[in-house]
Write a protein that holds these residues in place. Sequence first.
Motif, PDB file in Angstrom:
ATOM      1  N   THR A   1       4.527   1.650  -1.660  1.00  0.00           N
ATOM      2  CA  THR A   1       4.912   3.006  -2.012  1.00  0.00           C
ATOM      3  C   THR A   1       5.075   3.819  -0.745  1.00  0.00           C
ATOM      4  O   THR A   1       4.149   3.888   0.072  1.00  0.00           O
ATOM      5  CB  THR A   1       3.867   3.666  -2.925  1.00  0.00           C
ATOM      6  OG1 THR A   1       3.683   2.859  -4.095  1.00  0.00           O
ATOM      7  CG2 THR A   1       4.321   5.062  -3.338  1.00  0.00           C
ATOM      8  N   VAL A   2       6.256   4.391  -0.570  1.00  0.00           N
ATOM      9  CA  VAL A   2       6.551   5.188   0.620  1.00  0.00           C
ATOM     10  C   VAL A   2       6.741   6.631   0.179  1.00  0.00           C
ATOM     11  O   VAL A   2       7.648   6.938  -0.602  1.00  0.00           O
ATOM     12  CB  VAL A   2       7.803   4.678   1.344  1.00  0.00           C
ATOM     13  CG1 VAL A   2       8.019   5.463   2.635  1.00  0.00           C
ATOM     14  CG2 VAL A   2       7.688   3.181   1.644  1.00  0.00           C
ATOM     15  N   SER A   3       5.904   7.500   0.678  1.00  0.00           N
ATOM     16  CA  SER A   3       5.982   8.908   0.307  1.00  0.00           C
ATOM     17  C   SER A   3       6.848   9.667   1.308  1.00  0.00           C
ATOM     18  O   SER A   3       6.888   9.335   2.498  1.00  0.00           O
ATOM     19  CB  SER A   3       4.585   9.515   0.249  1.00  0.00           C
ATOM     20  OG  SER A   3       3.985   9.479   1.526  1.00  0.00           O
ATOM     21  N   SER A   4       7.505  10.704   0.808  1.00  0.00           N
ATOM     22  CA  SER A   4       8.405  11.480   1.681  1.00  0.00           C
ATOM     23  C   SER A   4       7.658  12.619   2.349  1.00  0.00           C
ATOM     24  O   SER A   4       6.526  12.925   2.031  1.00  0.00           O
ATOM     25  CB  SER A   4       9.556  12.028   0.850  1.00  0.00           C
ATOM     26  OG  SER A   4       9.068  12.800  -0.209  1.00  0.00           O
TER      27      SER A   4
ATOM     28  N   GLY B   1       0.818  -1.193   0.000  1.00  0.00           N
ATOM     29  CA  GLY B   1       0.000   0.000   0.000  1.00  0.00           C
ATOM     30  C   GLY B   1       0.855   1.248   0.000  1.00  0.00           C
ATOM     31  O   GLY B   1       2.068   1.188  -0.238  1.00  0.00           O
ATOM     32  N   LEU B   2       0.199   2.357   0.275  1.00  0.00           N
ATOM     33  CA  LEU B   2       0.863   3.662   0.329  1.00  0.00           C
ATOM     34  C   LEU B   2       1.016   4.073   1.785  1.00  0.00           C
ATOM     35  O   LEU B   2       0.042   4.038   2.550  1.00  0.00           O
ATOM     36  CB  LEU B   2       0.030   4.696  -0.435  1.00  0.00           C
ATOM     37  CG  LEU B   2       0.479   6.148  -0.342  1.00  0.00           C
ATOM     38  CD1 LEU B   2       1.852   6.332  -0.984  1.00  0.00           C
ATOM     39  CD2 LEU B   2      -0.553   7.056  -1.018  1.00  0.00           C
ATOM     40  N   VAL B   3       2.225   4.436   2.151  1.00  0.00           N
ATOM     41  CA  VAL B   3       2.484   4.829   3.540  1.00  0.00           C
ATOM     42  C   VAL B   3       3.483   5.975   3.543  1.00  0.00           C
ATOM     43  O   VAL B   3       4.296   6.103   2.620  1.00  0.00           O
ATOM     44  CB  VAL B   3       3.012   3.619   4.341  1.00  0.00           C
ATOM     45  CG1 VAL B   3       4.365   3.156   3.812  1.00  0.00           C
ATOM     46  CG2 VAL B   3       3.076   3.912   5.820  1.00  0.00           C
ATOM     47  N   GLN B   4       3.419   6.800   4.553  1.00  0.00           N
ATOM     48  CA  GLN B   4       4.372   7.902   4.675  1.00  0.00           C
ATOM     49  C   GLN B   4       5.703   7.380   5.228  1.00  0.00           C
ATOM     50  O   GLN B   4       5.749   6.363   5.925  1.00  0.00           O
ATOM     51  CB  GLN B   4       3.825   8.979   5.592  1.00  0.00           C
ATOM     52  CG  GLN B   4       2.682   9.795   4.984  1.00  0.00           C
ATOM     53  CD  GLN B   4       2.289  10.974   5.843  1.00  0.00           C
ATOM     54  OE1 GLN B   4       2.436  10.943   7.055  1.00  0.00           O
ATOM     55  NE2 GLN B   4       1.788  12.019   5.202  1.00  0.00           N
ATOM     56  N   ALA B   5       6.745   8.107   4.928  1.00  0.00           N
ATOM     57  CA  ALA B   5       8.062   7.759   5.462  1.00  0.00           C
ATOM     58  C   ALA B   5       7.988   7.680   6.978  1.00  0.00           C
ATOM     59  O   ALA B   5       7.351   8.515   7.629  1.00  0.00           O
ATOM     60  CB  ALA B   5       9.094   8.788   5.029  1.00  0.00           C
ATOM     61  N   GLY B   6       8.622   6.652   7.520  1.00  0.00           N
ATOM     62  CA  GLY B   6       8.580   6.411   8.957  1.00  0.00           C
ATOM     63  C   GLY B   6       7.480   5.468   9.389  1.00  0.00           C
ATOM     64  O   GLY B   6       7.459   5.018  10.539  1.00  0.00           O
ATOM     65  N   GLY B   7       6.563   5.188   8.482  1.00  0.00           N
ATOM     66  CA  GLY B   7       5.448   4.311   8.800  1.00  0.00           C
ATOM     67  C   GLY B   7       5.792   2.840   8.684  1.00  0.00           C
ATOM     68  O   GLY B   7       6.953   2.476   8.443  1.00  0.00           O
ATOM     69  N   SER B   8       4.773   2.013   8.850  1.00  0.00           N
ATOM     70  CA  SER B   8       4.964   0.567   8.843  1.00  0.00           C
ATOM     71  C   SER B   8       3.937  -0.119   7.958  1.00  0.00           C
ATOM     72  O   SER B   8       2.824   0.393   7.761  1.00  0.00           O
ATOM     73  CB  SER B   8       4.821   0.009  10.266  1.00  0.00           C
ATOM     74  OG  SER B   8       5.783   0.544  11.136  1.00  0.00           O
ATOM     75  N   LEU B   9       4.326  -1.257   7.446  1.00  0.00           N
ATOM     76  CA  LEU B   9       3.429  -2.148   6.716  1.00  0.00           C
ATOM     77  C   LEU B   9       3.814  -3.576   7.060  1.00  0.00           C
ATOM     78  O   LEU B   9       4.978  -3.852   7.363  1.00  0.00           O
ATOM     79  CB  LEU B   9       3.541  -1.953   5.205  1.00  0.00           C
ATOM     80  CG  LEU B   9       2.882  -0.744   4.564  1.00  0.00           C
ATOM     81  CD1 LEU B   9       3.265  -0.665   3.081  1.00  0.00           C
ATOM     82  CD2 LEU B   9       1.379  -0.783   4.714  1.00  0.00           C
ATOM     83  N   ARG B  10       2.857  -4.469   6.969  1.00  0.00           N
ATOM     84  CA  ARG B  10       3.158  -5.890   7.107  1.00  0.00           C
ATOM     85  C   ARG B  10       2.693  -6.617   5.857  1.00  0.00           C
ATOM     86  O   ARG B  10       1.492  -6.605   5.542  1.00  0.00           O
ATOM     87  CB  ARG B  10       2.508  -6.505   8.338  1.00  0.00           C
ATOM     88  CG  ARG B  10       2.989  -7.936   8.578  1.00  0.00           C
ATOM     89  CD  ARG B  10       2.462  -8.549   9.851  1.00  0.00           C
ATOM     90  NE  ARG B  10       1.123  -9.071   9.695  1.00  0.00           N
ATOM     91  CZ  ARG B  10       0.620 -10.040  10.459  1.00  0.00           C
ATOM     92  NH1 ARG B  10       1.370 -10.576  11.410  1.00  0.00           N
ATOM     93  NH2 ARG B  10      -0.618 -10.455  10.290  1.00  0.00           N
TER      94      ARG B  10
END
Length: 123
Positions: free
Chosen positions: A120-123, A8-17
């Motif tokens: 996708t990691v957004s800055s 998925g889409l997550v902001q920098a510093g976030g987490s995904l599993r």
Amino acid sequence: QLQASGGGLVQAGGSLRLSCAASGRTFSTYAMGWFRQAPGKEREFVAAISGTGGSTYYADSVKGRFTISRGNAKNTVYLQMNSLKPEDTAVYYCAADPYGRRRYEDDKAYEYWGQGTQVTVSS
């Protein structure tokens, strides 16, 4: 036979599993790996876990941030990704090595591949 999900889409510093669910074979004893491919780049090793689950391996770029593990039923493998960075953006693939080749970082050692899930990691 391998189904990857959880991207998925997550902001920098976030987490995904990410999850990789296996079916149709006894994947519980297979070594499993995660690879990723960013646009314009070659596929690269991310993490792997041995058939017994007793050993794990990581690329230097994700060490300390990502954790690979097996589910209790052993037919599911997870990739917990913390402290995500924009450079982690890629399609992530899970793969299985049924032959115990122990070349965990070599994508040619894996026999079965999932379809990939976009991270996708957004800055």
